[in-house]
Design an enzyme around this catalytic site. Sequence first.
Site, PDB file in Angstrom:
ATOM      1  N   HIS A 357      53.704   6.678  41.492  1.00 46.36           N
ATOM      2  CA  HIS A 357      53.838   7.317  42.932  1.00 46.36           C
ATOM      3  C   HIS A 357      54.692   6.733  43.868  1.00 46.36           C
ATOM      4  O   HIS A 357      55.040   7.218  44.861  1.00 46.36           O
ATOM      5  CB  HIS A 357      52.471   7.810  43.631  1.00 46.36           C
ATOM      6  N   LYS A 545      52.783  15.646  57.748  1.00 50.08           N
ATOM      7  CA  LYS A 545      52.596  14.726  56.737  1.00 50.08           C
ATOM      8  C   LYS A 545      52.043  13.651  57.191  1.00 50.08           C
ATOM      9  O   LYS A 545      51.711  13.608  58.455  1.00 50.08           O
ATOM     10  CB  LYS A 545      53.897  14.550  56.024  1.00 50.08           C
ATOM     11  N   ARG A 546      51.575  12.452  56.379  1.00 54.98           N
ATOM     12  CA  ARG A 546      50.955  11.541  56.846  1.00 54.98           C
ATOM     13  C   ARG A 546      52.164  10.503  57.807  1.00 54.98           C
ATOM     14  O   ARG A 546      53.293  10.674  57.653  1.00 54.98           O
ATOM     15  CB  ARG A 546      50.361  10.470  55.789  1.00 54.98           C
ATOM     16  N   LYS A 551      58.756   7.876  56.461  1.00 50.85           N
ATOM     17  CA  LYS A 551      58.847   9.329  56.830  1.00 50.85           C
ATOM     18  C   LYS A 551      59.517   9.522  57.921  1.00 50.85           C
ATOM     19  O   LYS A 551      60.060  10.894  58.247  1.00 50.85           O
ATOM     20  CB  LYS A 551      57.339  10.065  56.725  1.00 50.85           C
ATOM     21  N   THR A 653      55.539  16.870  48.486  1.00 59.13           N
ATOM     22  CA  THR A 653      55.083  18.293  47.877  1.00 59.13           C
ATOM     23  C   THR A 653      54.981  19.168  49.230  1.00 59.13           C
ATOM     24  O   THR A 653      55.102  20.462  48.959  1.00 59.13           O
ATOM     25  CB  THR A 653      53.820  18.238  47.217  1.00 59.13           C
ATOM     26  N   LYS A 657      55.799  23.399  49.614  1.00 58.03           N
ATOM     27  CA  LYS A 657      54.801  24.414  50.156  1.00 58.03           C
ATOM     28  C   LYS A 657      55.590  25.122  51.240  1.00 58.03           C
ATOM     29  O   LYS A 657      55.669  26.204  51.400  1.00 58.03           O
ATOM     30  CB  LYS A 657      53.742  23.594  50.739  1.00 58.03           C
TER      31      LYS A 657
HETATM   32  C1  PLP Z   1      50.995  18.716  50.877  1.00 56.03           C
HETATM   33  C2  PLP Z   1      50.062  17.941  51.726  1.00 56.03           C
HETATM   34  C3  PLP Z   1      50.636  16.703  52.097  1.00 56.03           C
HETATM   35  C4  PLP Z   1      51.749  16.208  51.339  1.00 56.03           C
HETATM   36  O1  PLP Z   1      52.764  16.144  52.291  1.00 56.03           O
HETATM   37  P1  PLP Z   1      54.080  15.268  52.223  1.00 56.03           P
HETATM   38  O2  PLP Z   1      55.168  16.050  53.055  1.00 56.03           O
HETATM   39  O3  PLP Z   1      54.576  15.705  50.691  1.00 56.03           O
HETATM   40  O4  PLP Z   1      53.825  13.927  52.240  1.00 56.03           O
HETATM   41  C5  PLP Z   1      49.879  15.682  52.913  1.00 56.03           C
HETATM   42  N1  PLP Z   1      48.588  16.493  53.463  1.00 56.03           N
HETATM   43  C6  PLP Z   1      48.165  17.630  53.407  1.00 56.03           C
HETATM   44  C7  PLP Z   1      46.951  18.121  53.936  1.00 56.03           C
HETATM   45  C8  PLP Z   1      48.820  18.426  52.356  1.00 56.03           C
HETATM   46  O5  PLP Z   1      48.713  19.820  52.075  1.00 56.03           O
END
Ligand code: PLP
Length: 818
Positions: A357, A545-546, A551, A653, A657
């Site tokens: 990952h 995101k985190r 990032k 991911t 979304k």
């Molecule tokens: C999809 C998702 C992530 C991952 O987000 P990235 O932008 O790909 O880092 C993190 N937290 C939650 C709650 C998510 O639904």
Amino acid sequence: MSRPDFDKAAFRNSVIYNVKNMFRRTIDEATPQQVFQAVAYAVKDVIIDEWIATHKEYEKRDVKAVYYLSMEFLMGRALGNNIINICARKEIAEVLEELGFDLNAIEDQEPDAALGNGGLGRLAACFLDSLATLGYPAYGCGIRYRYGMFKQKIENGYQVEVPDNWLENGNPFEIRRPEYAVEVKFGGYVRIENRDGMDRFVQEGYQSVRAVPYDLPVIGYGNNMVNTLRIWDAEPINTFNLDSFDRGDYQKAVEQENLAKTIVEVLYPNDNHYAGKELRLKQQYFFISASVQRALIKYKELHGTIRGFQDKVIFQLNDTHPTVAIPELMRILLDEEGMTWDEAWDITARTCAYTNHTIMSEALEKWPIDLFSRLLPRIYQIVEEINRRFVNEIQARYPGDQEKIRKMAVVYDGQVRMAYMAIVAGFSVNGVARLHTEILKHQELKDFYEMMPEKFNNKTNGITQRRFLLHGNPLEADWVTSKIGDQWITDLPHIAELLPCAEDKACQREFMELKYKNKVRLAAYIKEHNGIDVDPRSIFDVQVKRLHEYKRQLMNILHVMYLYNQLKDHPDMDMVPRTFIFGAKAAAGYKRAKLTIKLINSVADVINNDKSIGGKLKVVFIEDYRVSNAEIIFAAADVSEQISTASKEASGTGNMKFMLNGALTLGTMDGANVEIVEEVGAENAFIFGMSSDEVIAHEKNRDYQPMDIFNNDQEIRRVLMQLVNGFYAPDDPERFRDIYDSLLNTKSSDRADTYFILKDFRSYAEAHKKIDQAYRDSSWWAKAAILNIAHSGKFTSDRTIEEYVRDIWHLKKITVEV
Ligand SMILES: *Cc1c(COP(=O)(O)O)cnc(C)c1O
């Protein structure tokens, strides 16, 4: 789709009865939380026969199954998703309405099952949904943390972590399975016993805990299939079961009780970061030993022998966290089944597969030998033997090449390198997006790729449209269905049928209207939680995101500061009003990430309270970003910020979304962004910044000088100076010094601006300008958004799972009749 046999009257009675039976209340006296519990139990009743039937079918067909081993399952809420997957949402909403309750409000009573940090844990959750929906036999195996991901409060602009007591009101969907409890042993020493000329290895003087599984149903969409997510709790071993030697040892009994309590106490809140804590290794071995033991027991019960295990079981390792599965399986086969090394290795190497990952060095798990061998003495012996044999292989292939041993040995320089063990022992190594896999093969893991190319493969991540469109965005879901039917729910590529709609003016207007309604919904959420008024007609520009330096939330907020400076200089500057929305948890010990949250909130305070800019700019930090509020946020986004330094985000991911919800990507050519752009076309996204090759070249050459940019770009310099002149921290001008230093300084020996924020800044600002222009043409924007939706078919986790099945797992679909 509607469930054919759903009996509304029976369901209604079940809810009323549950409220009485569980709380001694009539339905009109019940609190929303009590109604939630009653409804959840009623739903469990509906699926319980299918859950049983699914596992009867496994046995009858003697299926091959995947055990998806993961430290994290970021499931979010179960009720809404379960109701959708049993295809009874409309009916259950009606029943509740008759009883005087709103289904959405009842869903809000459920705490998120936040047993994960971010993308990695959410991927595991999406995979379970897809496996059940596609009809594949599968178990999720994880840990039942007493406290999941912390709840984030923002106090005075700072993140404060609050324990997440998610089990406070019980978990209605789980079932405790004490009959499947197993013992897991830690520490002690290994005694070698010679029995009939064979050396046997016996662990003695250890401490142990009882691992007790809790099963959660994973409901397939509309197919009667119910798989299981099994999460392990730790309990003290019965004193009754103690060795006669230890019985009556009070000290030991108390120690073992404490061990049981601490082991599953809390999820480590680090995303993409290795901390090397002993308790973490205990957690890993705990759930892995329990899961592997159970898989073996089950196989033997069914087959009467361990032979053939490799034909029925796959252990998929979600990152290196579950890698002790390899020596644990070897241990059981060697020490308990009495196999030879070669026999045990053959089985292990055919059952274990590894998913990588990340390539970031701070995330790589390397356990110090002394810690590892003290906690897992027998496991360590096996790791050494794995290493010894592999080093022999390296020497046979590259005689005299010490460098190869340095680069590839599993045990080296006082450390156990978990990724290398997973690669050496597993039969498959996969990356999670095409670019990431290419970087693995040709950069990070190139020595391994050279030696064993056949193991390497790519599985681009995906997301489940059942949660992130059907549940999270009912307006868009219904609209799509009204245009092309509901096949997309189980066949996302079918959403391409929407393509003609992109050019159709009426369609475009409908889309913009439903997006507007979703923005109104998010605006109401923001008003309720932040007390801030945001204009749903402004562009909702979202980065959730985190929080992590790679990032680059920092680049985003620096750009907001830059825009604000422009607005202050030219108050009637022509710009489309923009609302910048952030959501991010920072690991509790990650100082710079937490300071970035404070910076975002400080900038928000200044900008949101400045009347002189006519509401053209707003900044919102949404507290406690998690799966349940994520669903609302994605639905309302116009712009999806995916701005990681190229090469650092393995896949992402969140980007998928957003795309599915009709947001346009503002992103770098990183992770799965590359494939998103390939699907939707570069003209329907806003791409900027360095390529991964350029980033990697600068890292190699160490030739990047951010100070040159600072010296030559006045506007960038002005923004950076505002970090240290008290512009956003009048009470403490030095507050953001560390952030300033991270971009420019030079005092320390490590290099400045490791993530190339200044380098990419201008091209990022240009891309933002293009967005401003593009949004003015609402027909163009709607078209681009609809094209994003229509081209999102590749990014369903159903596709990802079919690829795992085809290339790695080789499972057969089953059907469940009830
Ligand atoms: C999809 C998702 C992530 C991952 O987000 P990235 O932008 O790909 O880092 C993190 N937290 C939650 C709650 C998510 O639904």
